[in-house]
Write an enzyme that holds these catalytic residues in place. Structure first.
Site, PDB file in Angstrom:
ATOM      1  N   THR B 263      -0.089  11.648  -7.229  1.00  0.00           N
ATOM      2  CA  THR B 263      -1.370  11.549  -6.545  1.00  0.00           C
ATOM      3  C   THR B 263      -1.185  10.563  -5.410  1.00  0.00           C
ATOM      4  O   THR B 263      -0.431   9.604  -5.527  1.00  0.00           O
ATOM      5  CB  THR B 263      -2.458  11.090  -7.529  1.00  0.00           C
ATOM      6  OG1 THR B 263      -2.749  12.168  -8.406  1.00  0.00           O
ATOM      7  CG2 THR B 263      -3.738  10.709  -6.816  1.00  0.00           C
ATOM      8  N   PHE B 265      -2.691   8.050  -2.234  1.00  0.00           N
ATOM      9  CA  PHE B 265      -3.770   7.169  -1.832  1.00  0.00           C
ATOM     10  C   PHE B 265      -3.489   6.648  -0.423  1.00  0.00           C
ATOM     11  O   PHE B 265      -2.333   6.586  -0.004  1.00  0.00           O
ATOM     12  CB  PHE B 265      -3.875   5.974  -2.794  1.00  0.00           C
ATOM     13  CG  PHE B 265      -4.041   6.389  -4.220  1.00  0.00           C
ATOM     14  CD1 PHE B 265      -5.293   6.463  -4.791  1.00  0.00           C
ATOM     15  CD2 PHE B 265      -2.928   6.741  -4.987  1.00  0.00           C
ATOM     16  CE1 PHE B 265      -5.455   6.883  -6.108  1.00  0.00           C
ATOM     17  CE2 PHE B 265      -3.072   7.157  -6.297  1.00  0.00           C
ATOM     18  CZ  PHE B 265      -4.340   7.234  -6.864  1.00  0.00           C
TER      19      PHE B 265
END
Lengths: 363, 363
Positions: B263, B265
């Site tokens: 993921t 960011f």
């Protein structure tokens, strides 16, 4: 500080040199850790012996003692905790059970104690953590024992009545209180809600800033935050985590009168650490219910000059026990004076169980 | 490895020597960081310049490149991140806003990127983080941008439409999926619930272990966990954090087919990092709605041999914009070829906004 460097390039070159040396030494340290594991394996030790709580505590105390700065002793200890964690992980993938969910203080305590190279596994209840470690699934467990705002965690104490596990360490975390509100000012505030201990711990700040606003004690700080979220005229004392959870603004932070507001956690495991030079011993003692029972019980400790750092009484769940006391003393059960006092104590009590001797929290 | 030590005492003595040297060098490094701050202050730089994302990325890449082991490159980079974090904290108390609550992946990302010596402050919504950093209250913010199971975080993209903030870094986290259930076996399971991307990511494992059980896609993995908590015949694919939250058992972990399930960011700030040697640039581009508009738009990038790593289209909320594209390319806006391509791109689009050039995630 006189600056011996005149250009950024010069000092950055020096930083690069230092980094290379630090890296080389950390890898050399990891090789030593591998050598330790090899020697231990050859001499028939099991995997469980790779992590030695007393040795880690000694190293961290030494780091703090000899630290000249500018990095603070506490920060330096944190860095060494991580370096030791990375070295140990090469030998043994440590699995640590903690009272979840992730992001709680207990999670922080587990990572503070074991560093970030371990696998930390959240559990939903304290008895699950005991079972997990008893079964050998996790190497250690981390459970709350004293919460400065909510008092002693009774459920953890109760678990020790029947568990074969040892206490192998303690962790202390600093806890900060914030004033939380739906709005962003103190105008029109009609009440401050919090657990009574939090109200007491922030008394000076409240006297100064919310003098005439009634203070209302509720069951927990989280409950107070929930009430503040439902009523704009209410503020709560709680953690930043609660601010987030209930979408509240933090109007002021670190409002506790004592900056050293800490919460304590225990590390539980299957082994008993050797003396580290600065240890604590936790005892479970029961005594028949007769006048002077407790005084009689504590006398051997006082006589031997052993400091008691905590005593808690719990109702026994066995008929034969009248009272159960949880007592923390300074020293290790293998220390001569402690061992002698424990012998006397054993004679005077109906039950004496040594829950563990372990290094006192380093920072 | 041949063991040059024969006794534990011998190797522990060597570890103590190494620790003392490591400690001395870390303090020397902190002194250098103080010297950097002093030089910067003398030459009129502001506090904001103390943290240089491109310099940190370069150091970490070098650490990984020259690392001979036994500590892995990734672990070594983590240790250096913490060392740099401790050194920087002496000069500047860094305040990092992140999408809370504590314990979320975004919190992990913030600490992975900035180390544990910063103050990480949870916020309830992405726009709050932008406002907090814009107002100069926090130095940087960390927001999710691509979630491998939930897709692109649209709200973050939308914020860039109007914000003056720059992207100053990216963070990648590995994410693991677990199979969660109320019970502790797969017997009698009638359905697997998860977000459709999670179902897809665990297809092989499901084919092998729950071949004939229907797979039902729901809105999010958290929603799936909630359903598993309400029905013993349902299992969910979700994180360990969800297991805790909904008091579920984890029957199997790391069941994703691709071990590199990550993921992403973004770090947002007020400054623009200088080139680090391996950078990405994020663009917001809009083009009039006419045939071939997008092809026309992308041609200058292709012509210049610039790789595109991501493209997302979003409905514009301004009438004059037909489409808005978020494009990530390799390279820094100050690189000669990138700068030239951006000039061409600017001519062809109705709006071109460079959201930031920043070091590519190191680990």
């Amino acid at each position: 500080m006189a600056n011996k460097y005149t250009s950024l390039d010069q000092v950055r070159e020096r930083i690069d040199e230092l980094d290379e040396q630090i890296q080389r030494l950390i890898n050399a340290r990891a090789e030593c850790a591998q050598a330790v594991a090899q020697i231990k394996t050859q001499s028939g030790h099991t995997e469980a012996d790779f992590y030695r709580p007393e040795r880690e505590a000694q190293i961290l105390r030494q780091v703090i003692e000899r630290n000249p700065g500018p990095v603070s002793g506490e920060e330096m200890a944190r860095l060494f905790r991580e370096i030791m964690s990375a070295c140990l992980a090469l030998e043994q993938a440590m699995r640590i059970a903690f009272l979840g969910p992730e992001g709680t203080y207990t999670h922080d305590a587990a990572l503070k104690h074991f560093g970030h190279s371990v696998t930390a596994v959240p559990h939903g209840a304290i008895d699950e953590i005991f079972r997990d470690v008893e079964a050998g699934f996790s190497h250690y467990g981390v459970v709350p024992i004293e919460n400065s705002t909510e008092g002693v965690v009774d459920h953890t104490l109760d678990m020790f009545l029947n568990s074969p596990l040892q206490i192998s360490g303690e962790v202390e975390l600093r806890i900060h209180h914030c004033l939380l509100a739906k709005g962003d000012s103190l105008d029109g505030i009609k009440a401050v809600y919090a657990h009574q201990q939090a109200l007491a711990q922030c008394r000076e700040w409240l006297d100064e800033n919310l003098k005439d606003v009634p203070r209302i004690a509720v069951n927990s700080n989280a409950a107070a935050a929930k009430m503040a979220a439902a009523d704009e005229a209410v503020v709560a004392i709680a953690s930043m985590a609660a601010a987030e959870l209930y979408a509240l603004n933090s109007i002021a932070c670190n409002i506790e009168d004592e900056p050293d507001n800490t919460t304590r956690f225990l590390v539980i495991g299957r082994q008993s650490p050797a003396p580290s030079g600065k240890d604590k011993t936790s005892l479970l003692v029961s005594t028949p219910n007769r006048p002077g029972g407790l005084n009689n019980l504590l006398k051997p400790l006082a006589d031997a000059g052993i400091s008691m750092t905590r005593i808690e009484s719990r109702p026994s769940r066995r008929a034969m026990w009248e009272y159960v006391f949880f007592i923390d003393i300074e020293g290790h059960k293998d220390d001569v004076n402690v061992a002698a006092a424990l012998d006397v104590l054993a004679d005077r009590s109906s039950v004496l169980k040594v829950l563990g001797s372990y290094p006192a929290a380093v920072v």
